[in-house]
Write an enzyme that holds these catalytic residues in place. Structure first.
Site, mmCIF file in Angstrom:
data_model
loop_
_atom_site.group_PDB
_atom_site.id
_atom_site.type_symbol
_atom_site.label_atom_id
_atom_site.label_comp_id
_atom_site.label_asym_id
_atom_site.label_seq_id
_atom_site.Cartn_x
_atom_site.Cartn_y
_atom_site.Cartn_z
ATOM 1 N N ASP A 67 0.819 -1.213 0.000
ATOM 2 C CA ASP A 67 0.000 0.000 0.000
ATOM 3 C C ASP A 67 0.855 1.267 0.000
ATOM 4 O O ASP A 67 2.093 1.205 0.151
ATOM 5 C CB ASP A 67 -0.952 -0.001 1.209
ATOM 6 N N ASP A 136 -7.103 -2.977 14.780
ATOM 7 C CA ASP A 136 -8.505 -3.331 14.520
ATOM 8 C C ASP A 136 -8.621 -4.538 13.582
ATOM 9 O O ASP A 136 -9.696 -4.862 13.102
ATOM 10 C CB ASP A 136 -9.261 -2.128 13.944
ATOM 11 N N HIS A 138 -7.030 -4.941 10.561
ATOM 12 C CA HIS A 138 -6.924 -4.747 9.104
ATOM 13 C C HIS A 138 -5.588 -5.260 8.568
ATOM 14 O O HIS A 138 -4.583 -5.268 9.267
ATOM 15 C CB HIS A 138 -7.184 -3.286 8.694
ATOM 16 N N GLU A 143 -9.478 -1.526 5.509
ATOM 17 C CA GLU A 143 -10.110 -1.147 6.762
ATOM 18 C C GLU A 143 -11.360 -2.003 7.003
ATOM 19 O O GLU A 143 -11.873 -2.629 6.060
ATOM 20 C CB GLU A 143 -10.510 0.337 6.684
HETATM 21 C C1 GLP Z 1 -0.729 0.322 8.631
HETATM 22 C C2 GLP Z 1 -0.229 -0.461 7.406
HETATM 23 C C3 GLP Z 1 -0.332 -1.948 7.635
HETATM 24 C C4 GLP Z 1 0.351 -2.319 8.950
HETATM 25 C C5 GLP Z 1 -0.331 -1.601 10.096
HETATM 26 C C6 GLP Z 1 0.284 -1.932 11.446
HETATM 27 O O1 GLP Z 1 -2.091 0.351 8.679
HETATM 28 N N1 GLP Z 1 -0.961 -0.111 6.224
HETATM 29 O O2 GLP Z 1 0.267 -2.646 6.545
HETATM 30 O O3 GLP Z 1 0.283 -3.707 9.142
HETATM 31 O O4 GLP Z 1 -0.216 -0.200 9.868
HETATM 32 O O5 GLP Z 1 1.468 -1.211 11.624
HETATM 33 P P1 GLP Z 1 2.559 -1.512 12.734
HETATM 34 O O6 GLP Z 1 3.351 -2.657 12.223
HETATM 35 O O7 GLP Z 1 3.374 -0.261 12.824
HETATM 36 O O8 GLP Z 1 1.820 -1.841 13.980
#
Ligand code: GLP
Length: 271
Positions: A67, A136, A138, A143
């Site tokens: 993304d 949450d 995702h 989302e």
């Molecule tokens: C964002 C990214 C996800 C990632 C999530 C959790 O939403 N788009 O790909 O998994 O954050 O991030 P973190 O690894 O910093 O907890």
């Protein structure tokens, strides 16, 4: 789903890097799906170490990221392209043209997303997809409420995600409201998934992902329908799993199989 619980975050990173490195060694021209966020950083550091110290070769590897924020140029320190360059690509012998991240500057969303899907297909599909999970539940930027059949597309971020990311931008007003993300359907087509989660704040999302019903409200739960998923957790992220003892039994049996200790598995000692 194969659930592996590691001692701590550093071990999660090492196990994940080990699986990625084995994929690259087995198939030097493999296609990797990559993720951003804090979670994969330990794995990326370990991959860089293996490249520098052990010669792990990325020269024929192709990558696709999950993304990107809409509105950020690749040079913006919070863009996911910048994240990938500074935390991984710049330290490997990967060919820059073989690294793909959705373009946050593109306003021609539909065409850009369609092309991204075509590029993945032209590369032969993703062999191993690395994933984190939002608190949450995702995956990528799918989302809650995202269609479980969705493809790469434009997505509006939830207020929770915008708030969670405000710390990186200094102010909530600077956080992009839109992202381009691979869809849940795109992720389900990858050949193998490796989902990582670290920390107590992920424990509820992990439990819902692994043991909850498959639901568009927890898009990571769609991985229950995927052909091959490995989940690697630290103790804190695994805390709410109800079938933890069974996951440990599976890992123990796997180790005994790999070590050829068949008798301990009850194989060959029946009269
Ligand atoms: C964002 C990214 C996800 C990632 C999530 C959790 O939403 N788009 O790909 O998994 O954050 O991030 P973190 O690894 O910093 O907890």
């Amino acid at each position: 789903m194969r659930v592996i619980v590691a001692k701590n975050a550093a071990e999660v990173g090492k196990r994940a890097a080990g699986i990625i490195a084995a994929t690259v060694n087995r198939e030097p021209s493999c296609v990797l799906g990559l993720a951003t966020g804090g979670t994969p950083l330990d794995a990326y550091r370990e991959l860089i170490r293996r490249h520098k110290e052990e010669g792990l070769d990325f020269s024929r590897v192709t990558t696709f990221n999950l993304d990107e924020y809409v509105g950020l140029p690749p040079t913006h320190p919070q863009s996911y392209r910048y994240f990938m360059q500074t935390n991984l690509f710049d330290h490997l012998n990967i060919v820059p043209a073989n690294t793909h991240v959705p373009d946050g500057r593109s306003l021609n969303f539909e065409t850009h997303c369609r092309q991204y899907e075509h590029r993945i297909a032209d590369a032969g599909g993703i062999d191993l997809q690395l994933l984190g999970v939002g608190s949450d539940g995702h995956i990528a930027f799918n989302e809650p409420g995202s269609s479980l059949g969705s493809r790469t597309r434009l997505k509006t971020l939830t207020r929770e995600t915008v708030e969670a990311n405000a710390r990186f931008f200094g102010s909530i007003d600077k956080v992009p409201r839109l992202a381009i993300t691979m869809g849940v359907g795109t992720i389900l087509e990858t050949k193998r998934c490796l989902l990582l989660a670290v920390g107590e704040h992920k424990a509820a999302a992990v439990q819902a992902t692994v043991e909850g019903p498959v639901s568009a409200q927890v898009t990571a739960s769609a991985l229950q329908l995927h052909q091959e998923v490995i989940v690697i957790l630290d103790e804190a992220a695994a805390r709410r799993l109800e079938r933890r003892a069974y996951y440990d039994d599976v890992e123990q049996a796997q180790t005994l199989l790999e070590e050829g200790r068949f008798q301990e598995l009850g194989i060959g000692n029946q009269s």
